[in-house]
Structures are given as C-alpha cells and as structure tokens.
Design an enzyme around this catalytic site. Sequence first.
Site, PDB file in Angstrom:
ATOM      1  N   ASP A  88       0.827  -1.208   0.000  1.00 31.43           N
ATOM      2  CA  ASP A  88       0.000   0.000   0.000  1.00 31.43           C
ATOM      3  C   ASP A  88       0.860   1.256   0.000  1.00 31.43           C
ATOM      4  O   ASP A  88       2.069   1.192   0.124  1.00 31.43           O
ATOM      5  CB  ASP A  88      -0.885   0.011   1.252  1.00 31.43           C
ATOM      6  CG  ASP A  88      -2.152  -0.791   1.021  1.00 31.43           C
ATOM      7  OD1 ASP A  88      -2.389  -1.199  -0.127  1.00 31.43           O
ATOM      8  OD2 ASP A  88      -2.895  -0.994   2.002  1.00 31.43           O
TER       9      ASP A  88
ATOM     10  N   LYS B 251      -3.936   3.038  -2.726  1.00 26.58           N
ATOM     11  CA  LYS B 251      -4.977   3.985  -3.129  1.00 26.58           C
ATOM     12  C   LYS B 251      -4.512   5.377  -2.770  1.00 26.58           C
ATOM     13  O   LYS B 251      -4.019   5.612  -1.682  1.00 26.58           O
ATOM     14  CB  LYS B 251      -6.280   3.685  -2.396  1.00 26.58           C
ATOM     15  CG  LYS B 251      -6.801   2.306  -2.681  1.00 26.58           C
ATOM     16  CD  LYS B 251      -8.143   2.080  -2.014  1.00 26.58           C
ATOM     17  CE  LYS B 251      -8.656   0.694  -2.278  1.00 26.58           C
ATOM     18  NZ  LYS B 251      -7.814  -0.370  -1.688  1.00 26.58           N
TER      19      LYS B 251
ATOM     20  N   MET C 201      -9.267   8.484   9.306  1.00 26.56           N
ATOM     21  CA  MET C 201      -9.800   9.064   8.067  1.00 26.56           C
ATOM     22  C   MET C 201     -10.769  10.194   8.381  1.00 26.56           C
ATOM     23  O   MET C 201     -11.823  10.322   7.755  1.00 26.56           O
ATOM     24  CB  MET C 201     -10.513   7.974   7.235  1.00 26.56           C
ATOM     25  CG  MET C 201      -9.573   6.842   6.841  1.00 26.56           C
ATOM     26  SD  MET C 201     -10.415   5.407   6.195  1.00 26.56           S
ATOM     27  CE  MET C 201     -10.984   4.608   7.694  1.00 26.56           C
TER      28      MET C 201
END
Length: 500
Positions: free
Chosen positions: A38, A60, A175
């Site tokens: 990642d 991502k 997040m």
Amino acid sequence: MSARPGVVYLVGAGPGDPGLMTALSLELIATADAIFYDRLIPPGALDGAREEAELVYVGKQPGVPSVPQEEIGERLIEAARAGRSVVRLKGGDPFVFGRGGEEGEALREAGVEFEVVPGVTAGVAATAYAGIPVTHRDDASAVAFVTGHEDPLKEESAIDWPALARFPGTLVFYMGVKRLAQNAESLIAAGRDPDEPAAAIERGTWPGQRTVAATLGTIAAAVEREAVKAPALIVVGGVARRREQLAWLERRPLHGRRVVVTRARAQASGFAATLRALGAEVVELPAIRIEPRIDSEEVKRLAGGVGAYDLICLTSPNGGRLLFEAMEAARLDTRALAGVTVAAIGPGTARALAERGVLADVVPERFVAEGLIEALEDEELTGTRVLVARAAEARDVLPDALRERGAEVDVVALYETVREQPGEEEIEAAQSADYLTFTSSSTVTNLAEALGDRFPTDARIVSIGPITSETIRARGLEVDVEAESHDIDGLLKALLADAT
Ligand code: SAH
C-alpha cells in the site's frame, strides 16, 4: 519465520516509523516471492526484500484511479495458486480499517491459505508519539476506534452518533479530516461536550509529525487553519490534554531540525541513525563513494609483505577494513601482523581494526595526521620500515614527517574517494536544511561541485576538524561549528551543543 509457498500473509507495516515494524513482518518481507504493498508503508520497508521478489504497488491515493479491491484479491489468489509466497503489506494493522478482513474472506473462499501479522495501528502509535495516552485512570477507561469517513456507497450512516456521544472514553477517528466539521457537529448535536479536549495528529511517527490541539467545538476550525492533511487522526477526550505533560517527541534535542549527512552512503547509516534517534530529520546527500583499489597488484604485493614492516599507519576506518581485505586476497590473516606496531589515526579506525581482532598500539589524542605524528614521537624511527595505508588523495603530511625522521616509507593507496551525484529528491530536501555536516575535505569539495548553485547556503555548517574547515573556507563558505574531537562523536557533540 520464512514465508511459505502458496500462502498469503496479511501483514501490518505499522504507522510509518520503520522502527515500529514487527520482527515477523521483516522476516516475511525478506523471504516472500511477491509483495503487494500500500501507499502508507514506512520508508525503506521493502529494502530487505529479495532481489528477485516481485514488488507490486496496489495503493490507493486520493483522487487517483487505483487497483479495485476485488482485483487485489484476485491477484493475491492468483499468485498464491502459482505456488508463490505472498506478502500483502498494509499500513498500520491489516484488520483495523485496512480491509484485511475482506481480503482474508476472499482468500478463504478461494481455498487459499493465509496468515495475519498484526501491525502497530496508528490509533495507538500516532497518539503515543503525540504524548496522548488513549486510556488513563483519571480520564478514560475505554477507547473507541471510529472511522470518520464512511463508504460513500452505504445508504445509512453506520455511525451511531448518540452512542458515541455517550461513550465513556476516548474517541479516535481514522480518516477523519475531510468530514471533521460534520462529524464534530454530529457529536455535539448528540450531546458530547463541545469543551472536551481534542487533537489532530498529522503524519504520526513520520518525520514532521504535527499535533494541533483544540476542543471538540474548535478542532475543525483549527485543523482548517493549520491546513492539517491526511493521514491524520482526530482524538476526542480528556486524554488529549495530557499532552501538555506527556509530549516527548518535541523535547528531543534535534526535533524539527533538518540535518544533511554528506558521508559516503556505506558509512552514513550509523551517524544518520544517531541523528534520527535525537529527533532530527536526516537528509542523506552522499557526496562521495569509496572505490576500493583492492584488486590492484600493487596493493596485493604490499599486503603480501605486511609482516616485513615495523610500523603500519592507518588513516581511516576504510583503510583499516580494506587493508584486511587486501591481506585476505593475499591469503593472509592477522597472524601476519604479529610483530608489527599498528597505529590508527583515531578511535573509528581503531574500532575497525578491533573488529578484525587487532588492537592498535598507537591512537593519538588529536585525530589528524599531525596528531599521529606527535603520538609517534617516542618511537625510534630511523632505519625502520613503515607502511602508510590510506586514501589515494590523502595529504602527504604523514609520510613526509616519517621520512624526515629517518624512516623508509611505503605509501599504499587502498581506495579512492570519488564523487557521488546525490538524488534530485534529496537535493530538494536539502534546500531547507538547518545543518550541513562535513566529515572530510572530500565531502566538502565533491558536494559543492555536485550541487553548484543549489548549495544550501542558509544552513549552518558543521565541520569535523581544522583540515575540513580549511577546505570549507577556501570555498568562500563559513564554518559555523567545528568539532573539538575530530571524529563522528565529536561532530555530533558539536552539532548538539549548537542546536540546544
Ligand atoms: N490500517 C491502518 C489504518 C488505515 S486507514 C492502521 O491500522 O493504522 C488510514 C487512516 O489511518 C488515515 O486516514 C489516518 O486517519 C490513519 N493513519 C494512518 N497512518 C497514520 C499516521 N502515521 N498518522 C496519523 N494517522 C494515520
């Protein structure tokens, strides 16, 4: 533990500080055939991978098309079925907002064997580095990890705001930056006290970690004002205030200082690690590289005859190491030096010798050629045979002085220091450096030539000693700090004294 063929390992890489990677994660990275990784993995996390390992980026990035989740699953399955050992490397912990659960389910369904290696999750690591204990006997007997950003395809909010408002403990939002204003509002509307302490921790455990403190009512405005960006955690709870007492990262002596290390890459790591441990952000800008001359016949011939010398002088740790390599090439070991007096220019060189089992007879108090000459004052040198083993471009002070005292001197150049062109990224990072450290004249000359007009002139210059300082001044630059003891420890001491 070695990665087994046909098995997928869902591995947590921790929050960013490479030191927080688990021993197991490093072992698996070192042995896997394929690594799917990642974006938020620690710098250098893949350095230990096998040369033949396939490294696949499947991260991502906000706003950039990425490999869809199903495809990641399929590729893991495919690789495992092909009989390869597979590491799926994720930031933090794979099962904490890491979609590791989904990947595990896909693997189980496909009948592929998997194992899970937990990682240090950001919720406890970034907070700890910020001086915020997520639980505390007086403040919080529970902690909740909450996502601040839900799957946009979900129709109903899975977050039960009234329950979170009543939750008797610390709330840690992952997040949570983008929707912070809405989330804080929802919490307050559901009854959570707007005056409750809150904090945002940006890039926790990475260099440049930043914490913004506020209250639940003001945290959104504070984050906006300070332009806090992902990755960041939002902490809500009385524990956020404990930071006033417990902040420690910022108290390290070199916190927030950017220090450029110009030594050859092979030697920089110990010094760089020490600087980092003191809180510095290190930019490695190797200006030189050591090119051994080990194959040259001359070195071999001299090495073959080392035992015939009365005295051998070594003027750098590299020289020490390379002399032994040359001796090995000539099929000799330490026994060849049995009757020889060995002089080392400083403790670093003496250490390099000690690693090979030779204890230096002479180590001067001042670690320059002149110091070594003084240290040899009491030796009777007339008629003796002396070998000076050193760098090709070294000064002639030592051999000249020895000859003057009647010694028969051979000089052997064991290595050359050649210019290294530092990377663009590093040069860019060096522009805002607070300190430039120089450990030899060659690092000065080569860095100045490699950088040209991009030499960071605002940084303070730290020099290891008078010879290096002379070279710095000859370039029209100013020496801000000079080490008293002309070795790496001395350099570090001088830098610390200047910075604190
Ligand atoms: N599996 C990861 C979390 C992935 S979700 C873990 O266990 O840590 C990504 C979110 O994690 C980011 O949006 C941020 O909120 C948080 N995060 C990850 N690394 C972080 C860091 N170094 N500092 C602060 N927050 C971080």
